[in-house]
Design a protein around this motif. Sequence first.
Motif, mmCIF file in Angstrom:
data_model
loop_
_atom_site.group_PDB
_atom_site.id
_atom_site.type_symbol
_atom_site.label_atom_id
_atom_site.label_comp_id
_atom_site.label_asym_id
_atom_site.label_seq_id
_atom_site.Cartn_x
_atom_site.Cartn_y
_atom_site.Cartn_z
ATOM 1 N N THR A 1 2.089 34.036 8.604
ATOM 2 C CA THR A 1 1.313 34.637 7.525
ATOM 3 C C THR A 1 -0.178 34.442 7.818
ATOM 4 O O THR A 1 -0.591 33.334 8.161
ATOM 5 C CB THR A 1 1.668 33.985 6.171
ATOM 6 O OG1 THR A 1 3.069 34.168 5.914
ATOM 7 C CG2 THR A 1 0.871 34.604 5.028
ATOM 8 N N GLY B 1 2.577 37.193 3.052
ATOM 9 C CA GLY B 1 2.152 36.569 1.801
ATOM 10 C C GLY B 1 2.876 37.074 0.579
ATOM 11 O O GLY B 1 2.705 36.512 -0.512
ATOM 12 N N VAL C 1 -3.059 33.004 3.316
ATOM 13 C CA VAL C 1 -2.639 31.653 2.921
ATOM 14 C C VAL C 1 -3.749 30.967 2.125
ATOM 15 O O VAL C 1 -3.490 30.332 1.094
ATOM 16 C CB VAL C 1 -2.278 30.812 4.160
ATOM 17 C CG1 VAL C 1 -2.067 29.342 3.774
ATOM 18 C CG2 VAL C 1 -1.014 31.352 4.820
ATOM 19 N N VAL D 1 1.440 26.236 1.900
ATOM 20 C CA VAL D 1 0.499 26.978 1.053
ATOM 21 C C VAL D 1 -0.168 26.030 0.057
ATOM 22 O O VAL D 1 -1.382 25.850 0.066
ATOM 23 C CB VAL D 1 1.201 28.131 0.302
ATOM 24 C CG1 VAL D 1 0.239 28.783 -0.698
ATOM 25 C CG2 VAL D 1 1.716 29.168 1.289
ATOM 26 N N PRO E 1 -3.301 23.623 2.437
ATOM 27 C CA PRO E 1 -2.087 24.018 3.168
ATOM 28 C C PRO E 1 -1.630 22.982 4.187
ATOM 29 O O PRO E 1 -0.429 22.724 4.319
ATOM 30 C CB PRO E 1 -2.528 25.321 3.854
ATOM 31 C CG PRO E 1 -3.548 25.903 2.931
ATOM 32 C CD PRO E 1 -4.305 24.715 2.405
#
Length: 350
Positions: free
Chosen positions: A286, A112, A291, A143, A324
């Motif tokens: 990630t 991140g 996220v 994201v 996302p």
Amino acid sequence: MAASGPLASLYLSLNFIMKKRNFIQSSALALGAALSLSALGTTATLAAETQFPTKTVRILVGFAPGGSADKLSRALSQKLSERWGQTVVVENVSGAGGTLAVAAAARAAPDGYTLLLSGTGNVLSALHHKDLAHNTIKDFTGVAKAAISPQLIAVSPKLGVKNFQEYVALLKKRPGQVTIGLPDGIGGLQHLAHEIISKQIGASPNYIPYPGGGPATLDVLGGHIDGEYITLAAVTDHVRSGKLIGLGVSTATRSPALPDVPTIAESGVPGYVVDTWQGFVAPKGTPKATVDKLNRDINSVLQQPEVRAQLEGLGFTVVSNSKPAEVDKALGDEYDRYSKILAETGIKLK
């Protein structure tokens, strides 16, 4: 000696009751342990979200300073820094149509702390550079979407054309001689977008590749090239001041930021629409909790009145509360869409 009769029945009843009580106690203990583990997991997730970030966050931009991608990233980085109490830096990794930034971001730790400003332009780069080790489609997780923006054909007043129709006439009169800068380089979105026009009118300019909107605009202003096909938000102020002439925007409707500039479709290329968006992705792997926190915080910053006013004044349309998964879907959908356009039109971007 084994018990018999009423005594045996009483013994069996007591034994059953004891076993049932032990079973209930064991089940309760197991349930309690499961709930404790669940609570620990929830606590760990919340802790991860609360603690992030604890150090500097990087936003990698694949183009030089001064362009729309750079302006968008810097507007958001300042507000995110204030929100997190941590430095958020914008790093311009320009060159090769944005693919250098893609590669750098893909190699970063999936924690991140490294984000990539991505969008439609990166989709075209992935199509154009299929032999690269990294691309925005397969190596990243979405994201948040940030903004949608028209593209714009902008030229120097010295070129002597005042509208899109005069520009087309000049291209036909002097094919291959009018110099048009491409901020995302040969093979990028702006190259394809102009080639769709060129294929319809039967004449092309002389394309000049650049590592971003900033350098391309400086060369138009300096008289080194005739014009550019560029994200509108990169040159709004120059068009308003008269230093550049906006000939046509790529979207289906005019931009509120430059309402006097007509669309390319209404100016002589019916049905012409090239929509572009920009947003953030992180290296694949990630953690979801990270996220999700990035998504919420970016969306929150985008909804701040002063941020919306700043971006909309430049010509962006701010995207509200994207998820996302929407970013992942948009990247995949546009990859399919532009693959089809290239196949149907036969346009070569090399």
